[in-house]
Design an enzyme around this catalytic site. Structure first.
Site, PDB file in Angstrom:
ATOM      1  N   CYS A 132       0.806  -1.228   0.000  1.00 38.10           N
ATOM      2  CA  CYS A 132       0.000   0.000   0.000  1.00 38.10           C
ATOM      3  C   CYS A 132       0.836   1.273   0.000  1.00 38.10           C
ATOM      4  O   CYS A 132       0.316   2.351  -0.292  1.00 38.10           O
ATOM      5  CB  CYS A 132      -0.950  -0.010   1.190  1.00 38.10           C
ATOM      6  SG  CYS A 132      -0.153  -0.404   2.760  1.00 38.10           S
ATOM      7  N   HIS A 245      -2.264   6.794   3.896  1.00 36.84           N
ATOM      8  CA  HIS A 245      -0.813   6.737   4.098  1.00 36.84           C
ATOM      9  C   HIS A 245      -0.156   7.953   3.438  1.00 36.84           C
ATOM     10  O   HIS A 245      -0.584   8.392   2.360  1.00 36.84           O
ATOM     11  CB  HIS A 245      -0.225   5.482   3.448  1.00 36.84           C
ATOM     12  CG  HIS A 245      -0.533   4.211   4.187  1.00 36.84           C
ATOM     13  ND1 HIS A 245      -1.278   4.160   5.342  1.00 36.84           N
ATOM     14  CD2 HIS A 245      -0.174   2.919   3.909  1.00 36.84           C
ATOM     15  CE1 HIS A 245      -1.368   2.891   5.746  1.00 36.84           C
ATOM     16  NE2 HIS A 245      -0.703   2.127   4.899  1.00 36.84           N
TER      17      HIS A 245
END
Length: 341
Positions: A132, A245
């Site tokens: 990710c 993120h």
């Protein structure tokens, strides 16, 4: 290919599986029959798709000859056990675990970056989707790599707790309540308190002192760019953010590129939304969470290196960092080329 497909989502009860279900519906992926699978612990749970309730079944009892595409949003152990079985029965398997990412016979794909490698799935009927963090960073770096090359990448990530699953999100919520009310806390998911804290520790530590999460970025970026000459120096940090993120990315290019030139390239890059203006940076909460773009801001030349450039990269780790990337791969395979809204 057919006009609609029988689809299985393995790991449908988790946060990535749930996100995948939502995105399949949002993007109107041509689903004929949908099968939701998970371990026996989640079997019997129900999820809605296109207004209809679907029961989650135990993956151990599923006949993969019923499906054509299988999305695995599971642990390495589950993918290792069941993905080859699904592939052997004719499915195209798109796997989000790290189990197959470093197999030379399994393509590791980010459609905006290395779409040409997708057709190599025929080696094993398997396609791996990267970490990710890797996905948004390579999407942001692709136009710069193509224009001037990359010699070195320094990365510090700031990763949300949703990357660890539902239990970690619950832990952050509970610890926040406990701390604000003067109660004792007992960390379970993370080795130390995550609320009001940062932990430079994601996954296990390797012998070289880097964590497995950090080494994933090294291995995956080199494979995706098909360039083992890129030197990559990562630090991965868990932060008390629920979703999204972020990464501070510092690159050294083979040929000098100016801030203006980089901004021009990024403004046209597929999947990228460039943030400029009075507040020239994206954040997980304000920009990324719930959206599909890779957001890039704070583009500036490195004061300490003649061919250095700095970027700030943010993305929803459950969407573009996981579920959406796999769905985009499937869309390319069936000839769709849908834009990000």
């Amino acid at each position: 290919m057919a006009t609609s497909y029988n689809i299985a989502i393995v790991g449908a009860s988790g946060v990535v599986g749930s996100t995948m279900l939502s995105i399949l519906e949002e993007r109107k992926f041509p689903v004929n029959k949908l099968f939701l699978l998970a371990s026996h612990r989640s079997s019997g749970e129900k999820r809605l798709f296109q207004g209809k309730s679907h029961v989650i079944s135990d993956v151990a009892n599923f006949d993969f000859s019923q499906t054509e595409f299988c999305f695995f949003c599971t642990s390495n152990e589950i993918s290792a056990q069941y993905a080859p079985k699904a592939a052997a029965l004719g499915n195209i398997v798109l796997d989000k675990s790290s189990h197959f990412r470093y197999d030379n016979n399994v393509p590791l794909i980010v459609p905006e970056v290395n779409q040409d490698a997708i057709n190599n799935y025929t080696n094993k009927n398997l396609i791996a989707s990267p970490n990710c963090n890797t996905i948004p960073i390579v999407v942001a770096l692709k136009p710069i790599y193509d224009a001037v090359g990359l010699e070195r990448i320094n990365i510090a990530t700031y990763q949300s707790v949703s990357g660890s699953g539902k239990e970690a999100m619950t832990e952050l919520r509970e610890q926040t309540h406990q701390i604000l009310n003067g109660l004792d806390i007992a960390p379970k998911v993370y080795p130390q308190q995550i609320a009001f804290n940062v932990l430079p520790h994601i996954d296990q530590f390797e012998e070289n002192g880097y964590t497995r999460e950090e080494m994933k970025m090294v291995w995956e970026m080199q494979k995706i760019f098909a360039d083992n000459s890129i030197a990559i120096n990562p630090t991965a940090v868990r932060v008390p953010v629920f979703c999204g993120h972020s990464a501070a990315v510092h690159i050294e290019t083979k040929t000098k590129i100016t801030t203006k030139q980089a901004i021009e390239l990024l403004s046209k890059a597929p999947g990228v939304k460039l943030i400029t203006g009075e507040l020239p940076y994206p954040t997980p909460v304000q920009d990324a969470a719930g959206r599909d773009w890779v957001y890039v801001g704070r583009v500036r030349e490195d004061l300490s290196h003649p061919k250095g450039l700095n970027l700030w990269v943010v993305a929803d780790n459950l969407r573009k960092g996981a579920a959406l990337n796999a769905i985009q791969i499937a869309e390319r395979l069936i000839g769709l080329s849908l834009a990000i809204a």
